[in-house]
Scaffold this active site. Structure first.
Site, mmCIF file in Angstrom:
data_model
loop_
_atom_site.group_PDB
_atom_site.id
_atom_site.type_symbol
_atom_site.label_atom_id
_atom_site.label_comp_id
_atom_site.label_asym_id
_atom_site.label_seq_id
_atom_site.Cartn_x
_atom_site.Cartn_y
_atom_site.Cartn_z
ATOM 1 N N SER A 25 -4.141 -1.355 0.274
ATOM 2 C CA SER A 25 -2.888 -1.222 0.995
ATOM 3 C C SER A 25 -2.581 0.239 1.276
ATOM 4 O O SER A 25 -2.932 1.124 0.497
ATOM 5 C CB SER A 25 -1.734 -1.865 0.216
ATOM 6 O OG SER A 25 -1.165 -0.920 -0.649
ATOM 7 N N LYS A 26 -1.941 0.429 2.390
ATOM 8 C CA LYS A 26 -1.576 1.780 2.801
ATOM 9 C C LYS A 26 -0.680 2.418 1.732
ATOM 10 O O LYS A 26 -0.752 3.598 1.469
ATOM 11 C CB LYS A 26 -0.852 1.693 4.147
ATOM 12 C CG LYS A 26 -0.518 3.033 4.751
ATOM 13 C CD LYS A 26 -1.723 3.667 5.392
ATOM 14 C CE LYS A 26 -1.346 4.983 6.021
ATOM 15 N NZ LYS A 26 -2.519 5.752 6.427
ATOM 16 N N ARG A 27 0.133 1.557 1.140
ATOM 17 C CA ARG A 27 1.063 2.057 0.124
ATOM 18 C C ARG A 27 0.313 2.678 -1.055
ATOM 19 O O ARG A 27 0.763 3.611 -1.683
ATOM 20 C CB ARG A 27 1.968 0.923 -0.368
ATOM 21 C CG ARG A 27 3.415 1.326 -0.436
ATOM 22 C CD ARG A 27 4.307 0.124 -0.729
ATOM 23 N NE ARG A 27 4.186 -0.897 0.291
ATOM 24 C CZ ARG A 27 4.184 -2.214 0.048
ATOM 25 N NH1 ARG A 27 4.254 -2.673 -1.176
ATOM 26 N NH2 ARG A 27 4.099 -3.078 1.036
ATOM 27 N N GLY B 198 -2.266 4.314 -0.704
ATOM 28 C CA GLY B 198 -3.033 5.439 -0.182
ATOM 29 C C GLY B 198 -4.428 5.032 0.265
ATOM 30 O O GLY B 198 -5.314 5.878 0.374
#
Ligand code: GLU
Length: 486
Positions: A254-256, A258
Site C-alpha cells: 500500500s502507498k500508505r 511507502g
C-alpha cells in the site's frame, strides 16, 4: 444467450496508480479482450473528500503507458456515458427512490450519535453490532413531512427475512451468506451522493458490465449488491474477485506503507512493458513455464480459472530480473533511445553514448543503475593502489607498474583508433612480455576507471575514452605506483 463480455476498470482518482489496482485493470482488460469484448474506464469520484488535482490524467497516462487501451471512457465517450460518477448524480437518486417504493430501501433520519449509541450498547453486551434502524418503522406520511421540513436524511438498503443467500464467484467459488446478518448499508448519502456500495450496482448494470473484476475486499459486500440486483429484477454480473497483492506474508502492498506505485517503479527505472508483464503473474499462473509475455500473448493465453485465491507477493527482485530481460531483448535503436536520457545525464564528456550504451546493455537490469555504472567516464574513481593487487589476475602493484608502462607505449603507438586496433594492441602485449592477460588488462582497467567493477573491460573502456584521455589516466596510475613503490 450469453452476453457480450464487457469489463470495466473503476479507479478512484487518488493521484497515483497502486500496483494492485493496475493488476485489476490488466485482468479486466485481458478478460474482455480474450473474448473480443469491451474494456471500459469509469472514474469513481463520488468520495469528494479524496479528490486530487490531476489524478484522472495519471490514470489515463498509466493505462496508455502499459497499453491497456479502453473502448469507452470519459475522454473518448461511448454509448453508456457519462463515465465519471459525479456526472451521473441525478440518476442515482431516482434509482434509490425506486427501491424505497418497492420496499428494498428506506429513508433514515438517524444522527451519528444515535447510531453510535447502538454500537456502544452492542459492545457492552459483547454482541456483534448491526444497526437496527428505527426509521424503518416510520410511516410514509411522517417520512414525507420530515423530508419536506428539510431534515437531513440518507437512504438505506432494507434487508429483512432474506435467509440464506448465495452466489458463485469465478475465483472463490460458491459463497453462502446468512442474509439477515447483512447490514442495511447507506445507498444515498445526505449530500445526495451515492455510496460506492450503491453506485457500483447502478453503473455496472446500466453500462451492461458482464464481468465485475475487483479486489476480494468486496467479496463480503457482494451479497448485499446481489439483493439489489434482484430487487430491480436485473441480471447479476459474473464476479471475479481477486486476492490482494502483498508486500510480504502479513502486509498488503500500500502507498500508505511507502510501497511502490506504478509511478514510483517507473521513476526507479522499470519499463512499463516489464511492469505489466510482471504483474500479470501476480496471482495468475501461466499455463506453461513461459514468463515473458507481450500483451497480445497474454490476451491469447489468459484464463480466469488460473487466477489464484491466495494472496500474491510482490517480488521486486523478480521484477528487476524481468526488466533486465526486457532491456537486453530490445532492438538497438529502441534500447538506445530508452537509455539515452540517463546516459546524457551521467556522462557529459565527449564520449560516444551509443558505445557506452552497448557495453552496459548486458549488465544493467534497471535504468537507475546506469548512472553508477558509467560515472567513471567523466571522472575516474578515487581508487586505492591496493586495487592493483588481484589474486586471480596474478597482479601486484609491481607487475601492474610494468604492465602500465608497456601499455602506455603500445597505446601511444596506435595510429588508427578503432576498437579492433585497441583490442589487438592490448592483447599482443601480454604475449610479448610473457605475462598473463589479466596481468595487463586488470591494471589498465583499474587505471582508466578507478573502479572495482565496470561495464565493459579494459579494451572497450580505453577505446571509448580515446587515446589522450586513456594515456592521461594511465600516466596518473604510473606516477602513483612509482611514488608508492620507490
Ligand atoms: N473505486 C473502487 C476502488 O477503487 C472500485 C472497485 C470496483 O472495481 O468495483 O476500489
Amino acid at each position: 444467450m450469453s452476453r457480450k463480455v464487457r469489463t470495466r476498470f473503476a479507479p478512484s482518482p487518488t493521484g497515483y496508480m497502486h500496483i494492485g489496482n493496475l493488476r485489476t485493470a490488466l485482468f479486466e482488460y485481458l478478460i474482455a479482450k480474450h473474448d473480443n469484448g469491451d474494456f471500459l474506464l469509469r472514474i469513481e469520484d463520488t468520495d469528494q473528500g479524496r479528490k486530487v488535482e490531476g489524478a484522472v490524467d495519471i490514470i489515463y497516462k498509466t493505462l496508455k503507458d502499459v497499453g491497456l487501451n479502453w473502448d469507452e471512457g470519459p475522454d473518448i465517450g461511448g454509448n453508456f456515458g457519462p463515465y465519471i460518477q459525479s456526472e451521473r448524480l441525478p440518476m442515482y437518486k431516482g434509482y434509490a427512490e425506486e427501491l424505497v417504493k418497492t420496499g428494498h430501501a428506506h429513508y433514515c433520519f438517524c444522527s451519528e450519535e444515535e447510531i453510535e449509541a447502538q454500537r456502544k450498547e452492542a459492545e457492552s453486551l459483547g454482541i456483534s453490532f448491526k444497526f437496527d434502524d428505527p426509521c424503518k418503522h416510520l410511516d410514509a406520511k411522517e417520512v414525507q413531512e420530515r423530508i419536506e421540513r428539510g431534515d437531513p436524511y440518507v437512504i438505506r438498503q432494507t434487508i429483512s427475512n432474506v435467509g440464506e443467500t448465495s452466489f458463485d464467484d469465478m475465483v472463490y467459488g460458491h459463497i453462502e451468506f446468512d442474509g439477515d446478518l447483512l447490514d442495511e448499508q447507506i445507498l444515498l448519502k445526505s449530500d445526495g451522493y451515492p455510496t460506492y456500495n450503491f453506485a457500483n450496482i447502478i453503473d455496472d448494470h446500466t453500462m451492461e458490465i458482464s464481468h465485475v473484476v475487483r479486489g476480494n475486499e468486496y467479496l463480503s459486500s457482494t451479497p448485499k449488491y446481489n439483493l439489489i440486483y434482484d430487487a430491480y429484477g436485473w441480471e447479476r454480473p459474473t464476479y471475479v474477485h481477486v486476492p490482494p497483492v502483498m508486500k510480504d506474508e502479513k502486509h498488503k502492498l500500500s502507498k500508505r506503507n511507502g510501497d511502490a506505485s506504478f509511478q514510483d517503479l517507473v521513476a526507479k527505472g522499470y519499463l512499463p512493458a516489464a511492469i505489466i508483464n510482471y504483474i500479470a503473474l501476480l496471482g495468475w499462473a501461466p499455463p506453461t513455464e513461459q514468463e515473458i509475455y507481450t500483451l497480445e500473448e497474454l490476451i491469447d493465453v489468459f484464463d480466469v480459472s488460473r487466477i489464484s485465491r491466495s494472496p500474491a507477493i510482490f517480488d521486486i527482485d523478480k521484477l528487476t530480473w524481468m526488466n533486465g530481460v526486457y532491456l537486453r531483448s530490445m532492438d538497438e535503436d529502441t534500447y538506445f533511445e530508452t537509455v539515452r536520457p540517463y546516459l546524457e545525464k551521467a556522462v557529459k564528456g565527449p564520449y560516444s553514448h551509443r558505445e557506452i550504451a552497448k557495453i552496459i546493455q548486458p549488465r544493467i537490469d534497471i535504468l537507475n543503475q546506469i548512472e553508477e555504472a558509467v560515472d567513471f567516464f567523466d571522472q575516474p574513481g578515487d581508487y586505492d593502489l591496493e586495487m592493483y593487487r588481484h589474486k586471480k589476475m596474478k597482479s601486484t602493484p609491481e607487475t601492474a607498474l610494468t604492465a602500465l608502462k608497456a601499455a602506455r607505449e603500445a597505446i601511444a603507438g596506435i595510429q588508427d583508433w578503432t576498437e579492433e586496433n585497441v583490442h589487438e594492441t592490448l592483447l599482443a602485449l601480454p604475449k610479448e612480455m610473457g605475462m598473463k592477460n589479466g596481468q595487463v588488462l586488470w591494471p589498465v582497467r583499474t587505471a582508466v576507471s578507478g573502479k572495482q567493477f565496470t561495464p565493459g573491460g579494459a579494451i572497450e573502456i580505453v577505446h571509448i575514452l580515446g587515446k589522450d584521455e586513456s594515456l592521461a589516466r594511465i600516466d596518473q596510475g604510473i606516477a602513483r605506483l612509482e611514488e608508492a613503490l620507490a
